[in-house]
Design a protein around this motif. Structure first.
Motif, PDB file in Angstrom:
ATOM      1  N   VAL A 222     -11.142   5.411   9.372  1.00 36.35           N
ATOM      2  CA  VAL A 222     -10.509   4.114   9.133  1.00 36.35           C
ATOM      3  C   VAL A 222      -9.146   4.347   8.496  1.00 36.35           C
ATOM      4  O   VAL A 222      -9.024   5.085   7.509  1.00 36.35           O
ATOM      5  CB  VAL A 222     -11.384   3.241   8.202  1.00 36.35           C
ATOM      6  N   HIS A 223      -8.120   3.709   9.051  1.00 36.49           N
ATOM      7  CA  HIS A 223      -6.763   3.829   8.520  1.00 36.49           C
ATOM      8  C   HIS A 223      -6.449   2.589   7.686  1.00 36.49           C
ATOM      9  O   HIS A 223      -6.780   1.463   8.076  1.00 36.49           O
ATOM     10  CB  HIS A 223      -5.757   3.973   9.658  1.00 36.49           C
ATOM     11  N   ALA A 224      -5.807   2.806   6.544  1.00 38.58           N
ATOM     12  CA  ALA A 224      -5.582   1.705   5.604  1.00 38.58           C
ATOM     13  C   ALA A 224      -4.289   1.910   4.838  1.00 38.58           C
ATOM     14  O   ALA A 224      -3.722   3.011   4.795  1.00 38.58           O
ATOM     15  CB  ALA A 224      -6.751   1.615   4.629  1.00 38.58           C
ATOM     16  N   LEU A 225      -3.826   0.813   4.230  1.00 39.30           N
ATOM     17  CA  LEU A 225      -2.701   0.839   3.309  1.00 39.30           C
ATOM     18  C   LEU A 225      -3.189   0.357   1.951  1.00 39.30           C
ATOM     19  O   LEU A 225      -4.013  -0.560   1.876  1.00 39.30           O
ATOM     20  CB  LEU A 225      -1.575  -0.079   3.793  1.00 39.30           C
ATOM     21  N   ASP A 226      -2.675   0.961   0.875  1.00 38.06           N
ATOM     22  CA  ASP A 226      -3.021   0.468  -0.447  1.00 38.06           C
ATOM     23  C   ASP A 226      -1.989  -0.553  -0.912  1.00 38.06           C
ATOM     24  O   ASP A 226      -1.043  -0.890  -0.195  1.00 38.06           O
ATOM     25  CB  ASP A 226      -3.200   1.600  -1.463  1.00 38.06           C
ATOM     26  N   ARG A 227      -2.164  -1.067  -2.116  1.00 35.31           N
ATOM     27  CA  ARG A 227      -1.317  -2.137  -2.630  1.00 35.31           C
ATOM     28  C   ARG A 227       0.152  -1.727  -2.725  1.00 35.31           C
ATOM     29  O   ARG A 227       1.049  -2.572  -2.725  1.00 35.31           O
ATOM     30  CB  ARG A 227      -1.860  -2.574  -4.001  1.00 35.31           C
ATOM     31  N   ARG A 228       0.430  -0.434  -2.760  1.00 36.19           N
ATOM     32  CA  ARG A 228       1.810   0.048  -2.832  1.00 36.19           C
ATOM     33  C   ARG A 228       2.356   0.471  -1.473  1.00 36.19           C
ATOM     34  O   ARG A 228       3.443   1.048  -1.382  1.00 36.19           O
ATOM     35  CB  ARG A 228       1.898   1.213  -3.817  1.00 36.19           C
ATOM     36  N   GLY A 229       1.603   0.202  -0.419  1.00 40.08           N
ATOM     37  CA  GLY A 229       2.066   0.513   0.924  1.00 40.08           C
ATOM     38  C   GLY A 229       1.833   1.939   1.368  1.00 40.08           C
ATOM     39  O   GLY A 229       2.342   2.367   2.413  1.00 40.08           O
ATOM     40  N   ARG A 230       1.058   2.698   0.596  1.00 40.16           N
ATOM     41  CA  ARG A 230       0.774   4.086   0.954  1.00 40.16           C
ATOM     42  C   ARG A 230      -0.370   4.168   1.951  1.00 40.16           C
ATOM     43  O   ARG A 230      -1.335   3.418   1.863  1.00 40.16           O
ATOM     44  CB  ARG A 230       0.443   4.894  -0.300  1.00 40.16           C
ATOM     45  N   LYS A 231      -0.274   5.105   2.881  1.00 39.28           N
ATOM     46  CA  LYS A 231      -1.278   5.247   3.932  1.00 39.28           C
ATOM     47  C   LYS A 231      -2.474   6.070   3.461  1.00 39.28           C
ATOM     48  O   LYS A 231      -2.325   7.035   2.712  1.00 39.28           O
ATOM     49  CB  LYS A 231      -0.659   5.903   5.171  1.00 39.28           C
ATOM     50  N   HIS A 232      -3.654   5.666   3.929  1.00 36.82           N
ATOM     51  CA  HIS A 232      -4.886   6.384   3.642  1.00 36.82           C
ATOM     52  C   HIS A 232      -5.709   6.488   4.923  1.00 36.82           C
ATOM     53  O   HIS A 232      -5.674   5.585   5.761  1.00 36.82           O
ATOM     54  CB  HIS A 232      -5.715   5.653   2.580  1.00 36.82           C
TER      55      HIS A 232
END
Length: 323
Positions: free
Chosen positions: A161-171
């Motif tokens: 699963v690809h995601a962004l955190d609250r600061r716009g960083r990719k995970h």
């Protein structure tokens, strides 16, 4: 929420939306977004153009501004007082793509409808996705709540699963990282899922089509799919079904205002016309109280209830009972 609240919030962060390609809507009516067709406005709604646009927005958004992400709105009950802060709505145009990426794998955006994912798998000759044909929602919600039907769950198909955190960083999260359980994921709540990779298995198209048709026939026979509803209202308790407990407690067809527990499938709550979110949530908590009194079972909501109550219309869990 006052009519001036969105203007006030925009005034506190004048440069956040500069240079972004998405759509910004103050006082956006959430009743237009959710399948229940109820709820107060979002203070601000932002529809990012794509993943890069969303990341740019997140990097600029002040950390103290409340943020809520919604997809197709199928299992959301937005309260009548509305949503403070910013609602990010992932659109099909920017987040709805679905494509085959290997012999057995498919990539789908968070706003891709579950039914479309099932159709894409059928076209690719991949089995194991037929259950999505019967789930009224999108991939993002399926990933977050481990959506399932007909004996199969999302966790059985997810690779990463690809995601962004609250600061716009990719995970990038593996299946194990998602921490799946029944109708639940342990993934951090502040992560915004953008897309995911799923894996199936080779299967002939005729077999897949028969499985999809069986799912559709079942839904049309037992579920009120043409009503304003949010799907299953409560999770199934261990060892039993929510609908059985609701039925035995005498709540099939129960109404509060224009909100009703469906006579066809009593674990489906429906808006029969002009119900409010207050009507629907009051009905749900009345059902929970009656089931608790009848069987001692505490039903858990499957529908997500979000936002502020309208003044004087707070709904207490189990209607405040201490059983």
């Amino acid at each position: 929420m006052s009519d001036n609240s969105a203007g006030t919030l925009l005034d506190t962060m004048p440069n956040v939306f500069d240079g972004l390609r998405g759509k910004v809507t103050p006082n956006a009516p959430m009743a237009n977004v959710t399948w229940f067709r109820v709820g107060g406005p979002a203070e601000i709604m932002f529809q990012p153009a794509d993943r890069d646009d969303l990341a740019a927005f997140l990097r600029k958004l002040p950390e103290d501004v409340p943020l809520l992400v919604v997809g197709v709105g199928s299992n959301l009950l937005i309260r009548d007082g509305g949503i403070p802060g910013v609602v990010v709505r992932l659109s099909a145009k920017g987040f709805g793509e679905v494509k085959q990426v290997s012999d057995t794998r498919i990539e789908a955006g968070a706003a891709c409808l579950d039914k479309r994912l099932s159709a894409a798998a059928h076209q690719a000759g991949l089995g194991g996705f037929h259950f999505y044909h019967g789930i009224p929602g999108g991939v993002g919600g399926a990933l977050r709540m481990n959506a399932g039907a007909n004996g199969t769950e999302t966790r059985e198909r997810v690779v990463e699963v690809h995601a962004l955190d609250r600061r716009g960083r990719k995970h990038v999260l593996s299946n194990a990282d998602m921490g799946y359980d029944y109708r639940h994921s342990a993934a951090p709540q502040d992560l915004i899922f953008t897309h995911a990779v799923f894996e199936g298995y080779r299967e002939d198209g005729e077999t897949i089509r028969k499985e999809m048709d069986a799912v559709q026939q079942h839904r049309e026979t037992v579920q009120p799919i043409r009503e304003k509803t949010g799907g299953s209202t409560f999770k199934n308790p261990p060892g039993t079904s929510a609908w059985k407990q609701i039925d035995e407690a005498g709540c099939r067809g129960l109404m509060i205002g224009a909100a009703q527990m469906s006579p066809m499938h009593c674990n489906f709550m429906i808006n029969t016309g002009n119900a409010t979110a207050y009507d629907l949530e009051s009905l749900g908590e009345t059902v929970r109280a009656r089931v608790l009194e009848h069987s001692g079972i505490r039903l858990e909501w499957e529908i997500k209830r979000l936002g502020n109550f309208r003044e004087g219309q707070m709904v207490q869990e189990f209607l405040g009972r201490l059983l």
